[in-house]
Design a protein around this motif. Structure first.
Motif, PDB file in Angstrom:
ATOM      1  N   PRO A  60       0.807  -1.224   0.000  1.00 49.51           N
ATOM      2  CA  PRO A  60       0.000   0.000   0.000  1.00 49.51           C
ATOM      3  C   PRO A  60       0.836   1.269   0.000  1.00 49.51           C
ATOM      4  N   GLU A  61       1.977   1.248   0.677  1.00 51.53           N
ATOM      5  CA  GLU A  61       2.804   2.452   0.755  1.00 51.53           C
ATOM      6  C   GLU A  61       3.361   2.850  -0.612  1.00 51.53           C
ATOM      7  N   ARG A  62       3.360   1.923  -1.563  1.00 55.97           N
ATOM      8  CA  ARG A  62       3.796   2.227  -2.929  1.00 55.97           C
ATOM      9  C   ARG A  62       2.617   2.551  -3.845  1.00 55.97           C
ATOM     10  N   GLY A  63       1.433   2.596  -3.280  1.00 55.53           N
ATOM     11  CA  GLY A  63       0.248   2.879  -4.083  1.00 55.53           C
ATOM     12  C   GLY A  63      -0.221   1.710  -4.919  1.00 55.53           C
ATOM     13  N   GLU A  64       0.192   0.500  -4.582  1.00 57.28           N
ATOM     14  CA  GLU A  64      -0.199  -0.676  -5.358  1.00 57.28           C
ATOM     15  C   GLU A  64      -1.614  -1.088  -4.977  1.00 57.28           C
ATOM     16  N   THR A  65      -2.504  -1.083  -5.960  1.00 63.90           N
ATOM     17  CA  THR A  65      -3.913  -1.361  -5.715  1.00 63.90           C
ATOM     18  C   THR A  65      -4.535  -1.905  -6.992  1.00 63.90           C
ATOM     19  N   VAL A  66      -5.867  -1.856  -7.091  1.00 61.31           N
ATOM     20  CA  VAL A  66      -6.584  -2.288  -8.294  1.00 61.31           C
ATOM     21  C   VAL A  66      -7.531  -1.172  -8.719  1.00 61.31           C
TER      22      VAL A  66
ATOM     23  N   GLY B 178      -7.493   1.706  -1.580  1.00 66.60           N
ATOM     24  CA  GLY B 178      -7.412   2.442  -2.838  1.00 66.60           C
ATOM     25  C   GLY B 178      -8.088   1.799  -4.022  1.00 66.60           C
ATOM     26  N   ALA B 179      -8.805   0.690  -3.833  1.00 67.38           N
ATOM     27  CA  ALA B 179      -9.407  -0.022  -4.965  1.00 67.38           C
ATOM     28  C   ALA B 179     -10.634   0.719  -5.478  1.00 67.38           C
ATOM     29  N   GLU B 180     -10.825   0.669  -6.795  1.00 68.58           N
ATOM     30  CA  GLU B 180     -11.945   1.385  -7.407  1.00 68.58           C
ATOM     31  C   GLU B 180     -12.394   0.649  -8.663  1.00 68.58           C
ATOM     32  N   ILE B 181     -13.708   0.450  -8.781  1.00 68.76           N
ATOM     33  CA  ILE B 181     -14.347  -0.093  -9.980  1.00 68.76           C
ATOM     34  C   ILE B 181     -15.393   0.930 -10.383  1.00 68.76           C
ATOM     35  N   ALA B 182     -15.145   1.684 -11.460  1.00 69.17           N
ATOM     36  CA  ALA B 182     -15.988   2.852 -11.704  1.00 69.17           C
ATOM     37  C   ALA B 182     -16.134   3.159 -13.189  1.00 69.17           C
ATOM     38  N   TRP B 183     -17.309   3.672 -13.525  1.00 69.59           N
ATOM     39  CA  TRP B 183     -17.621   4.183 -14.861  1.00 69.59           C
ATOM     40  C   TRP B 183     -17.429   3.127 -15.948  1.00 69.59           C
ATOM     41  N   ASN B 184     -17.736   1.880 -15.624  1.00 65.69           N
ATOM     42  CA  ASN B 184     -17.702   0.811 -16.616  1.00 65.69           C
ATOM     43  C   ASN B 184     -19.107   0.568 -17.166  1.00 65.69           C
ATOM     44  N   GLU B 185     -19.171   0.165 -18.417  1.00 63.12           N
ATOM     45  CA  GLU B 185     -20.440  -0.166 -19.064  1.00 63.12           C
ATOM     46  C   GLU B 185     -20.419  -1.647 -19.434  1.00 63.12           C
ATOM     47  N   VAL B 186     -21.355  -2.410 -18.867  1.00 61.02           N
ATOM     48  CA  VAL B 186     -21.415  -3.853 -19.096  1.00 61.02           C
ATOM     49  C   VAL B 186     -22.817  -4.198 -19.582  1.00 61.02           C
ATOM     50  N   ILE B 187     -22.911  -4.787 -20.761  1.00 60.81           N
ATOM     51  CA  ILE B 187     -24.210  -5.150 -21.333  1.00 60.81           C
ATOM     52  C   ILE B 187     -24.161  -6.609 -21.766  1.00 60.81           C
ATOM     53  N   ASN B 188     -25.102  -7.397 -21.252  1.00 58.80           N
ATOM     54  CA  ASN B 188     -25.207  -8.815 -21.589  1.00 58.80           C
ATOM     55  C   ASN B 188     -26.522  -9.080 -22.311  1.00 58.80           C
TER      56      ASN B 188
END
Length: 417
Positions: A150-156, A198-208
């Motif tokens: 985390p101290e290196r900003g490693e996230t998803v 720091g994890a973020e899942i944002a502004w994605n468009e998923v259509i099935n």
């Protein structure tokens, strides 16, 4: 199998702008058929890579990363009968951006249990940034066992991607898939990704689309967690559609978002510290947003709507409930299910097979209006949710998509490539 060289492209790269005709849920193919692909590559050194790669062997990834040095894949085209981008046990640091990924039918008989490849599959990894990509017919992205610093900003970070038809159907041969046997896949799954800041899942468009896809949940947080100071943020996504492999089947356990899942035997292992807000969930049948395990998980100010009909106008047999909070595994007894809330959401989940004007908006068997802490403080539980009067129509569903795209434009964002 060749080893990739940095900053090289084996064949000319053809950029494919994403256009979605009005009324279409399919990513435009553009000049995809004219792209010249090279074979699978293995990356053993950090750097920036651009190219067009494919694998016609279901057992071989198109791109394999075997280094812990930072690797960026950008402005590329990848297609595969197996996994598209793979890194296992390398403590990989991966960025994928502005890349088009297409899964090919593995073309193998059912006993081999081959399904469309993951766009990105990481196990025992340090970081991942996935932004402005196009996913076509893949089985999404899988992240297991984060090992970062985390101290290196490693996230998803998973941002501004466009995906069509997340698919876990097993192949039964060239151009055919099983309508019964499936792999449980998602647009995004975190599995044992614990205490990740720091994890973020944002502004994605998923259509099935029914009959062309088979996701379980579109987003799944399985035995994974953020931190109290930095929860996993899932916001401003648009998710439309989730159906069984045979859309006419009634039995189906998938849906829109599963924000907490998996039996949490200890607080260290349990799902927790997740916030989902400002998402739009449309027509994901069995559920829109769910919390079935974990602690300190919040779903608020989301729009969760379904007419209960497929695009063809047929009712959805697996239609169930828009929003629920349920201690599925009895984790309250273990002290790992608490402080979960679903508040201030708009939910209108129509169930036409139960009656013409019937809705099943929410179900909260394990969520009080307030949670009382051991120190006497209280926190909100399941309260303030509201619904719409009258019937939800498919026109209203389409308008939700148009409204979300207007929000994307107003925010100055670009989706996909």
């Amino acid at each position: 199998m060749p080893t990739a060289r940095r900053w090289t492209t084996a064949f000319a790269l053809l950029l494919l702008p994403l256009t979605v005709p009005q009324g279409s849920n399919v990513l435009a193919q553009g000049n995809a058929a004219s792209i010249r692909y090279s074979g699978p590559i293995t990356i053993t050194r950090g750097g920036v890579y651009r190219g067009n790669w494919q694998s016609l062997d279901p057992k071989q990834a198109a791109v394999t990363i075997k280094t812990s040095e930072p690797v960026t894949i950008e402005d590329s085209n990848i297609r595969s009968k197996g996994t598209l981008i793979l890194s296992n046990f390398q403590r990989a640091r991966v960025t994928v951006r502005r890349t088009r990924g297409e899964a090919l039918n593995p073309g193998r008989p059912l006993p081999e249990y081959r399904y469309p490849g993951r766009f990105l599959h990481l196990e025992e990894f340090n970081s991942a940034v996935v932004e402005n990509n196009e996913l076509i017919g893949t089985s999404g992205m899988y992240f297991r066992d984060w090992r970062g610093h985390p101290e290196r900003g490693e996230t998803v970070k998973i941002l501004r991607n466009r995906a069509r038809n997340i698919d876990g159907r097993y192949s039964t041969g060239p151009n055919t898939f099983s309508t019964e046997k499936v792999r449980l896949v998602q647009f995004v799954q975190f599995n044992a990704v614990r205490h990740l800041p720091g994890a973020e899942i944002a502004w994605n468009e998923v259509i099935n689309e029914p009959g062309k896809s088979r996701p379980e949940e579109n987003i799944s947080i399985f035995l994974s967690s953020g931190t109290a100071q930095s929860p996993i943020l899932i916001h401003d996504n648009y998710i439309q559609g989730a159906y069984p492999a045979r859309p006419s089947d009634k039995d189906y356990s998938g849906g829109g978002m599963m924000l907490g899942d998996g039996k949490g035997r200890t607080l260290r292992d349990a799902a927790g510290y997740v916030r989902a807000y400002h998402n739009v969930i449309i027509g994901t049948s069995n559920q829109g947003i769910a919390i079935s395990a974990g602690h300190d998980i919040q779903a608020y100010e989301n729009r969760i709507l379904s007419s209960g009909y497929m695009p063809s106008g047929q009712p959805i047999p697996s239609q169930n409930v828009g929003l629920y909070v349920w201690d599925m595994h009895g984790d309250k007894q273990r002290g790992t299910f608490f402080n979960n809330s679903a508040r201030d959401n708009l939910v209108a989940w129509q169930t036409p097979l139960r009656g013409a004007n019937t809705k099943s908006n929410w179900w909260f068997p394990d969520c009080p209006k307030e949670w009382r802490q051991k120190d006497g403080r209280t926190s909100k539980g399941c309260t303030g949710n509201r619904t719409l009067p009258g019937r939800v129509t498919q026109t209203m569903e389409r308008q939700e998509h148009a409204n979300w795209l207007a929000r994307v434009k107003a925010a100055g964002l670009k989706l996909g490539r």
